[in-house]
Design a protein around this motif. Structure first.
Motif, PDB file in Angstrom:
ATOM      1  N   LEU A 197      -9.684   8.906  10.999  1.00  0.00           N
ATOM      2  CA  LEU A 197     -10.632   9.627  11.829  1.00  0.00           C
ATOM      3  C   LEU A 197     -11.226   8.683  12.871  1.00  0.00           C
ATOM      4  CD1 LEU A 197     -12.558  11.588   9.053  1.00  0.00           C
ATOM      5  CD2 LEU A 197     -10.830  12.516  10.584  1.00  0.00           C
ATOM      6  N   LYS A 198     -11.696   9.232  13.961  1.00  0.00           N
ATOM      7  CA  LYS A 198     -12.290   8.440  15.042  1.00  0.00           C
ATOM      8  C   LYS A 198     -13.809   8.605  15.042  1.00  0.00           C
ATOM      9  CE  LYS A 198      -8.177   7.432  16.706  1.00  0.00           C
ATOM     10  NZ  LYS A 198      -7.594   6.082  16.606  1.00  0.00           N
ATOM     11  N   ASN A 199     -14.526   7.477  15.269  1.00  0.00           N
ATOM     12  CA  ASN A 199     -15.989   7.499  15.428  1.00  0.00           C
ATOM     13  C   ASN A 199     -16.657   8.324  14.323  1.00  0.00           C
ATOM     14  OD1 ASN A 199     -15.745   6.008  17.838  1.00  0.00           O
ATOM     15  ND2 ASN A 199     -15.379   7.886  18.992  1.00  0.00           N
ATOM     16  N   THR A 200     -16.515   7.846  13.113  1.00  0.00           N
ATOM     17  CA  THR A 200     -16.944   8.608  11.936  1.00  0.00           C
ATOM     18  C   THR A 200     -18.246   8.081  11.363  1.00  0.00           C
ATOM     19  OG1 THR A 200     -14.603   8.902  11.411  1.00  0.00           O
ATOM     20  CG2 THR A 200     -16.186   9.465   9.691  1.00  0.00           C
ATOM     21  N   ARG A 201     -19.139   8.985  11.037  1.00  0.00           N
ATOM     22  CA  ARG A 201     -20.358   8.649  10.310  1.00  0.00           C
ATOM     23  C   ARG A 201     -20.251   9.250   8.917  1.00  0.00           C
ATOM     24  NH1 ARG A 201     -25.657   7.139  11.715  1.00  0.00           N
ATOM     25  NH2 ARG A 201     -27.204   7.671  10.128  1.00  0.00           N
ATOM     26  N   ILE A 202     -20.457   8.431   7.887  1.00  0.00           N
ATOM     27  CA  ILE A 202     -20.258   8.861   6.501  1.00  0.00           C
ATOM     28  C   ILE A 202     -21.588   8.779   5.756  1.00  0.00           C
ATOM     29  CG2 ILE A 202     -18.955   8.456   4.373  1.00  0.00           C
ATOM     30  CD1 ILE A 202     -17.080   6.668   6.241  1.00  0.00           C
ATOM     31  N   THR A 203     -22.049   9.911   5.239  1.00  0.00           N
ATOM     32  CA  THR A 203     -23.308   9.932   4.503  1.00  0.00           C
ATOM     33  C   THR A 203     -23.124  10.640   3.163  1.00  0.00           C
ATOM     34  OG1 THR A 203     -24.499  10.129   6.611  1.00  0.00           O
ATOM     35  CG2 THR A 203     -25.758  10.536   4.598  1.00  0.00           C
ATOM     36  N   PRO A 204     -23.111   9.905   2.047  1.00  0.00           N
ATOM     37  CA  PRO A 204     -23.077  10.574   0.738  1.00  0.00           C
ATOM     38  C   PRO A 204     -24.369  11.344   0.534  1.00  0.00           C
ATOM     39  CG  PRO A 204     -23.450   8.213   0.481  1.00  0.00           C
ATOM     40  CD  PRO A 204     -23.209   8.443   1.929  1.00  0.00           C
ATOM     41  N   ILE A 205     -24.276  12.559  -0.030  1.00  0.00           N
ATOM     42  CA  ILE A 205     -25.493  13.368  -0.107  1.00  0.00           C
ATOM     43  C   ILE A 205     -25.860  13.825  -1.513  1.00  0.00           C
ATOM     44  CG2 ILE A 205     -25.422  14.164   2.283  1.00  0.00           C
ATOM     45  CD1 ILE A 205     -24.147  16.745   1.305  1.00  0.00           C
ATOM     46  N   SER A 206     -24.880  14.042  -2.391  1.00  0.00           N
ATOM     47  CA  SER A 206     -25.248  14.508  -3.734  1.00  0.00           C
ATOM     48  C   SER A 206     -24.073  14.358  -4.692  1.00  0.00           C
ATOM     49  CB  SER A 206     -25.708  15.972  -3.706  1.00  0.00           C
ATOM     50  OG  SER A 206     -24.643  16.825  -3.350  1.00  0.00           O
ATOM     51  N   LEU A 207     -24.370  14.550  -5.974  1.00  0.00           N
ATOM     52  CA  LEU A 207     -23.350  14.555  -7.025  1.00  0.00           C
ATOM     53  C   LEU A 207     -23.053  15.990  -7.432  1.00  0.00           C
ATOM     54  CD1 LEU A 207     -24.688  11.702  -9.355  1.00  0.00           C
ATOM     55  CD2 LEU A 207     -22.578  11.633  -8.030  1.00  0.00           C
ATOM     56  N   VAL A 208     -21.768  16.329  -7.529  1.00  0.00           N
ATOM     57  CA  VAL A 208     -21.380  17.625  -8.076  1.00  0.00           C
ATOM     58  C   VAL A 208     -21.317  17.521  -9.592  1.00  0.00           C
ATOM     59  CG1 VAL A 208     -19.749  19.522  -7.858  1.00  0.00           C
ATOM     60  CG2 VAL A 208     -19.818  17.770  -6.112  1.00  0.00           C
ATOM     61  N   GLU A 209     -20.667  16.457 -10.050  1.00  0.00           N
ATOM     62  CA  GLU A 209     -20.581  16.079 -11.445  1.00  0.00           C
ATOM     63  C   GLU A 209     -20.792  14.566 -11.472  1.00  0.00           C
ATOM     64  OE1 GLU A 209     -19.719  17.853 -14.402  1.00  0.00           O
ATOM     65  OE2 GLU A 209     -19.953  19.719 -13.290  1.00  0.00           O
ATOM     66  N   GLU A 210     -21.017  14.004 -12.640  1.00  0.00           N
ATOM     67  CA  GLU A 210     -21.187  12.555 -12.717  1.00  0.00           C
ATOM     68  C   GLU A 210     -19.951  11.859 -12.150  1.00  0.00           C
ATOM     69  OE1 GLU A 210     -23.595   9.480 -13.135  1.00  0.00           O
ATOM     70  OE2 GLU A 210     -24.154  11.482 -13.831  1.00  0.00           O
ATOM     71  N   GLY A 211     -20.162  11.017 -11.121  1.00  0.00           N
ATOM     72  CA  GLY A 211     -19.068  10.289 -10.504  1.00  0.00           C
ATOM     73  C   GLY A 211     -18.300  11.060  -9.444  1.00  0.00           C
ATOM     74  N   VAL A 212     -18.661  12.322  -9.212  1.00  0.00           N
ATOM     75  CA  VAL A 212     -18.011  13.140  -8.178  1.00  0.00           C
ATOM     76  C   VAL A 212     -19.027  13.364  -7.064  1.00  0.00           C
ATOM     77  CG1 VAL A 212     -16.799  15.281  -7.656  1.00  0.00           C
ATOM     78  CG2 VAL A 212     -16.616  14.275  -9.947  1.00  0.00           C
ATOM     79  N   VAL A 213     -18.733  12.807  -5.894  1.00  0.00           N
ATOM     80  CA  VAL A 213     -19.716  12.729  -4.808  1.00  0.00           C
ATOM     81  C   VAL A 213     -19.339  13.654  -3.658  1.00  0.00           C
ATOM     82  CG1 VAL A 213     -20.866  11.179  -3.178  1.00  0.00           C
ATOM     83  CG2 VAL A 213     -20.140  10.313  -5.410  1.00  0.00           C
ATOM     84  N   ILE A 214     -20.349  14.343  -3.116  1.00  0.00           N
ATOM     85  CA  ILE A 214     -20.180  15.087  -1.868  1.00  0.00           C
ATOM     86  C   ILE A 214     -20.779  14.252  -0.745  1.00  0.00           C
ATOM     87  CG2 ILE A 214     -20.783  17.138  -0.554  1.00  0.00           C
ATOM     88  CD1 ILE A 214     -20.894  18.707  -3.059  1.00  0.00           C
ATOM     89  N   SER A 215     -20.001  14.068   0.327  1.00  0.00           N
ATOM     90  CA  SER A 215     -20.475  13.338   1.503  1.00  0.00           C
ATOM     91  C   SER A 215     -20.310  14.212   2.737  1.00  0.00           C
ATOM     92  CB  SER A 215     -19.687  12.039   1.690  1.00  0.00           C
ATOM     93  OG  SER A 215     -19.809  11.197   0.574  1.00  0.00           O
ATOM     94  N   LEU A 216     -21.226  14.033   3.677  1.00  0.00           N
ATOM     95  CA  LEU A 216     -21.107  14.697   4.973  1.00  0.00           C
ATOM     96  C   LEU A 216     -20.346  13.765   5.911  1.00  0.00           C
ATOM     97  CD1 LEU A 216     -21.858  16.998   6.931  1.00  0.00           C
ATOM     98  CD2 LEU A 216     -23.959  15.724   7.459  1.00  0.00           C
TER      99      LEU A 216
END
Length: 412
Positions: A354-373
């Protein structure tokens, strides 16, 4: 002002550790070190209280990892960042000796290593690391065909020139050490952290996401409530993991009726395949399944055929790049999609395309499973990530249920 530099050796590790700070409203950002470039310019990210750097050092030579970590820590000290956290793998994979050795050399003070992750049933007793009650070298991670964990007694994992002690054996002396702590429960970790931060004024920490969850409560960071609603019409699951645990999860999802396509050797290792008519038909089939049912799983399956004979480091790079390209074709051509990637190599290969990407983790769905914007110049979407080596067989299905793109079949 940045108060904490968090260093992880792979992408999923950066996310599943960093999320514990972001979910408490602490301004944080994930940065991925570019391939073949050692330097990460931290001055570009100083508006964040926590800078999370994925150094991509899990699979490189120990001496190279040592150099990268040293340079990053020296830069951070020059910028007056006061606290440092080296994220380690909860199964003790990677360049732990060289990376914590680098930390010790730059710090010139004790590095406090708490490797336990009790929520995942990974704990340390008398310096021995266990997974599900089994010594780590006798677990599934000791049977890895490419990079098995060969030692469970943590002090023996370190090179002879690194000063290492178990916490229970620490005595007063002037030398700095990597101090290894036993912990079996979250309360054990909390008690250690409270003592280190409040009583010993410690600044250098190492451990996995289990430590991050606790240390984020006690470091002097600005916290506030943070909630983000995740929306998506469909979820594309892409697995590059060969771990037996992941294979059970894929089978469970397939058995409950979720579409699962296993890539052939050519489909998972040759980017140019997707310019052919066959490759385009496969992409169309995946997009059709996402449109019809809301979910589709594509996996690298098991290594076989000619690809098994290729040097593993080259194979990892080829497969990672091809799977990342496949994910990019889907994300760019399907609106309202969530992308769920299993395996750190696959996830970072996608992100780096991807080009010019900003990555922000936001929450856990399950332990160790992360949702990022994920935000780019052209769009934004949600990325769900997990490493291959953990979770119950129903984990993929539970994640899709929580995202709302799959529902339990109605009983007749």
């Amino acid at each position: 002002m940045t108060k904490l530099l968090l260093i992880a050796d792979d992408f999923t590790g950066a996310l599943d550790t960093g999320v514990h700070f972001v979910k408490k409203g602490i301004k944080s950002e994930v940065v991925v070190r570019k391939q073949n470039r050692n330097f990460v310019d931290l001055t570009r990210y100083l508006e964040n209280e926590v800078i999370i750097v994925d150094t991509e050092t899990r699979h490189i030579k120990p001496e190279e990892a040592f150099k990268i970590i040293c340079e990053l820590l020296v830069q951070a000290r020059e910028l007056n960042i006061p606290y440092f956290f080296k994220k380690t793998d909860s199964a003790l994979r990677g360049n732990i000796s060289s990376e914590l050795g680098a930390m010790l050399q730059v710090a010139q003070e004790d590095v406090h290593f708490i490797p336990a992750y009790p929520k995942m049933n990974r704990y340390t007793m008398n310096g021995v690391h266990y997974i599900d009650g089994i010594e780590v070298n006798k677990s599934v991670f000791g049977k890895d065909p490419f990079e098995p964990v060969t030692e469970s007694y943590i002090p023996k994992m370190f090179d002879a020139d690194i000063c290492v002690k178990l916490h229970k054996n620490v005595t007063e002396d002037k030398a700095s050490h990597v101090i290894i702590y036993d912990a079996r429960t979250d309360r054990d970790i909390e008690n250690i952290v409270i003592d280190l931060i409040l009583n010993e004024d410690a600044h250098y920490f190492a451990g996995c996401a289990g430590l991050a969850e606790t240390i984020s409560d006690y470091l002097p960071l600005s916290k506030k409530s943070a909630t983000i609603a995740v929306q998506g019409d469909s979820t594309f699951v892409l697995s590059g993991s060969l771990n037996d645990i992941t294979q059970l999860q894929l089978k469970y999802a397939e058995d409950v009726g979720i579409y699962h396509y296993k890539l052939t050797d050519e489909e998972k290792s040759d980017i140019s395949y997707y310019k052919t008519n066959q490759g385009k038909r496969l992409l169309d089939e995946i997009k059709d399944k996402l449109s019809q049912s809301g979910n589709a799983i594509v996996s690298a399956g098991e290594m076989g055929g000619s690809i098994q004979k290729v040097d593993y480091s080259l194979n990892r790079e080829k497969v990672g790049s091809t799977l990342g390209h496949l994910a990019l074709q889907i994300v760019q051509n399907v609106t309202g999609i969530n992308l769920f990637v299993i395996g750190g190599d696959t996830a970072v290969s996608f992100i780096t395309q991807l080009k010019n990407t900003r990555i922000t983790p936001i929450s856990l769905v399950e332990e160790g499973v992360v949702i990022s914007l994920i935000e780019t110049d052209h769009n934004q979407f949600y990325l769900i990530t997990k490493s291959g080596g953990f979770g119950e067989p129903d984990l993929i299905v539970k994640v899709l249920l929580r995202l709302g793109t799959w529902k339990l079949p109605q009983k007749t």
